[in-house]
Design a protein around this motif. Sequence first.
Motif, PDB file in Angstrom:
ATOM      1  N   ILE A  35       0.838  -1.206   0.000  1.00 47.14           N
ATOM      2  CA  ILE A  35       0.000   0.000   0.000  1.00 47.14           C
ATOM      3  C   ILE A  35       0.874   1.258   0.000  1.00 47.14           C
ATOM      4  O   ILE A  35       0.647   2.195  -0.775  1.00 47.14           O
ATOM      5  N   ILE A  38       2.578   1.817  -3.413  1.00 45.51           N
ATOM      6  CA  ILE A  38       1.648   2.349  -4.420  1.00 45.51           C
ATOM      7  C   ILE A  38       1.364   3.824  -4.148  1.00 45.51           C
ATOM      8  O   ILE A  38       1.340   4.657  -5.073  1.00 45.51           O
ATOM      9  N   GLN A  39       1.159   4.177  -2.867  1.00 48.46           N
ATOM     10  CA  GLN A  39       0.898   5.578  -2.519  1.00 48.46           C
ATOM     11  C   GLN A  39       2.103   6.469  -2.797  1.00 48.46           C
ATOM     12  O   GLN A  39       1.944   7.641  -3.139  1.00 48.46           O
ATOM     13  N   TYR A  42       1.734   6.770  -6.556  1.00 48.67           N
ATOM     14  CA  TYR A  42       0.454   7.383  -6.926  1.00 48.67           C
ATOM     15  C   TYR A  42      -0.202   7.942  -5.664  1.00 48.67           C
ATOM     16  O   TYR A  42      -0.999   7.256  -5.000  1.00 48.67           O
ATOM     17  N   SER A  44      -2.613   9.670  -4.939  1.00 42.40           N
ATOM     18  CA  SER A  44      -4.074   9.719  -4.834  1.00 42.40           C
ATOM     19  C   SER A  44      -4.672   8.384  -4.387  1.00 42.40           C
ATOM     20  O   SER A  44      -5.861   8.330  -4.047  1.00 42.40           O
ATOM     21  N   PHE A  45      -3.864   7.318  -4.360  1.00 45.33           N
ATOM     22  CA  PHE A  45      -4.369   5.999  -3.988  1.00 45.33           C
ATOM     23  C   PHE A  45      -4.821   6.002  -2.522  1.00 45.33           C
ATOM     24  O   PHE A  45      -4.055   6.342  -1.623  1.00 45.33           O
ATOM     25  N   LEU A  46      -6.063   5.639  -2.273  1.00 46.70           N
ATOM     26  CA  LEU A  46      -6.683   5.624  -0.944  1.00 46.70           C
ATOM     27  C   LEU A  46      -6.616   6.992  -0.259  1.00 46.70           C
ATOM     28  O   LEU A  46      -6.567   7.088   0.970  1.00 46.70           O
ATOM     29  N   TYR A  47      -6.607   8.049  -1.051  1.00 48.57           N
ATOM     30  CA  TYR A  47      -6.543   9.408  -0.500  1.00 48.57           C
ATOM     31  C   TYR A  47      -7.736   9.663   0.423  1.00 48.57           C
ATOM     32  O   TYR A  47      -8.874   9.337   0.096  1.00 48.57           O
ATOM     33  N   ASP A  51      -3.813   6.881   5.187  1.00 51.41           N
ATOM     34  CA  ASP A  51      -2.647   7.733   4.962  1.00 51.41           C
ATOM     35  C   ASP A  51      -1.378   6.921   4.740  1.00 51.41           C
ATOM     36  O   ASP A  51      -1.198   5.841   5.318  1.00 51.41           O
ATOM     37  N   PHE A  52      -0.482   7.485   3.939  1.00 50.10           N
ATOM     38  CA  PHE A  52       0.833   6.878   3.713  1.00 50.10           C
ATOM     39  C   PHE A  52       1.594   6.706   5.026  1.00 50.10           C
ATOM     40  O   PHE A  52       2.241   5.686   5.255  1.00 50.10           O
TER      41      PHE A  52
END
Length: 360
Positions: A35, A38-39, A42, A44-47, A51-52
Motif C-alpha cells: 500500500i 503504491i501511494q 500514486y 491519490s491511492f486511498l486518499y 494515509d501513507f
Amino acid sequence: MAIGSTLKWEGQQLATWYFTVAVVLFGAQLLMGLIAAIQFMYPSFLYNLFDFSVARTVHINALVVWMVYAMVGAAYWMLPDETGIEVVGVKLAKYGFMILTAAVAVVVLVYILVQVGPATESTIWFINEGREYVEAPRWADWGIAVVLIVFLANVFLTANQGKRTGIVTVLMADMIALVGLYLCGMFFTDSIAMDQFWWWWVIHLWVEATWEVLVGVFAAYGLIRIVGANRQVVEMWLWIEVAMLFGSGILGLGHHYFWIGTPEYWWEIGALFSALEPLPLVAMFVHVTYDWCKETGKGNILTNGPALLWFFTNAFGNFLGAGIWGFFHTLPQVNIYTHGTQFTSAHGHLAFFGAYATIL
C-alpha cells in the motif's frame, strides 16, 4: 492433527504459537508495504481513506514485531533440544504470549484508527510515542519489557536446571542485552541530540547486535542438527561473533551519529567498525562448509537440504545486505549524499531480509 499437538515438549508447542503470529504479521507487513509503495508512486491511492504515514508505520513496526515473535519462538523450540528438559516456567511463558499478542493487536488498531492525539502526556502513554520505529505507546513498551523479562527468566531457569551448552550460554548472555537495550528507548531527554543518541541504542544495537547474536545462535544450532557440524567449531565462532558485535557493534553505532550533533571523531570510528559486524557469522559458515566437504562420503548425512540452502542464503544476504551494502554508505564522505535517500531504504530492506528473514 495440529503440529503442536504432536510435539514432545510443551515449549516447542508454544513456539508454534509464536510462529503462527509471526506469519500473520509478516503478511500484514507485506500488505502495508505494498500500500505504501503504491501511494509513494500514486499519491491519490486511498486518499483520505488510509494515509501513507499510517501504512509506513504499520509496515515498519510489523517487520520488527514479527521478527521478535519468530526469534522468541525459535528460542523456545531450541531450548528443550539443547538443555534436554522442558522449558522451566512454560505456563507463565504462555501467559506472556497472550499478553504480548493482545497488546500488539490493540496497538495496531490504534495506529490505524486513532493515529495521533493531543500534545499531552496521555498521548505518549496511550496512542503514539511519536518516535520513528518505536512508536508504540508507553503502556505497550512496558508490556513488551515484562514479556521479555519472563522470556529471560525462562531461558536462565531452564539453562540452570538442564544441560548448559555453549549455544545456550550465549543465548543467556544475549537475553540480558535484549532486555537491557530495549529499555534505552523508554525515556526522553531535553536535548534532541542526546535523545537521538539513546534512540539509536535501540534502533541499531537492539536490532544489529542482540538480533545478530540470536541469528548466530540459531545458525549454530541448525548447522549442528542439519549437517552434524562440529560443536566446538560453531561455538568458537559464536563467541567471536559476540565479541565482535558487542565490541565493534557499539563503536560501529557511530555511523548513526554523523549528523545528529555528536563530535566528529565518530566519523572514523563509525565508518570502520560498522563494517566488521557480519564477518564472524560468514566465517562460521565457511569453516563448517569446509569441514563438511572434507567429510563428504564418510558417513555424514545431510538431513535437510532446503534448510541448509536457506542458512547459506542468510550468510550471503547478511554479508551483502548488512555488510557490503551498509559499508557502501557508512563512510561519512559518501553518507552525506546518500543519507535519507532510496539508497538507505534499499540497504535497510536488503539487510533485514538477508540477515533475519532468510533464517527465521
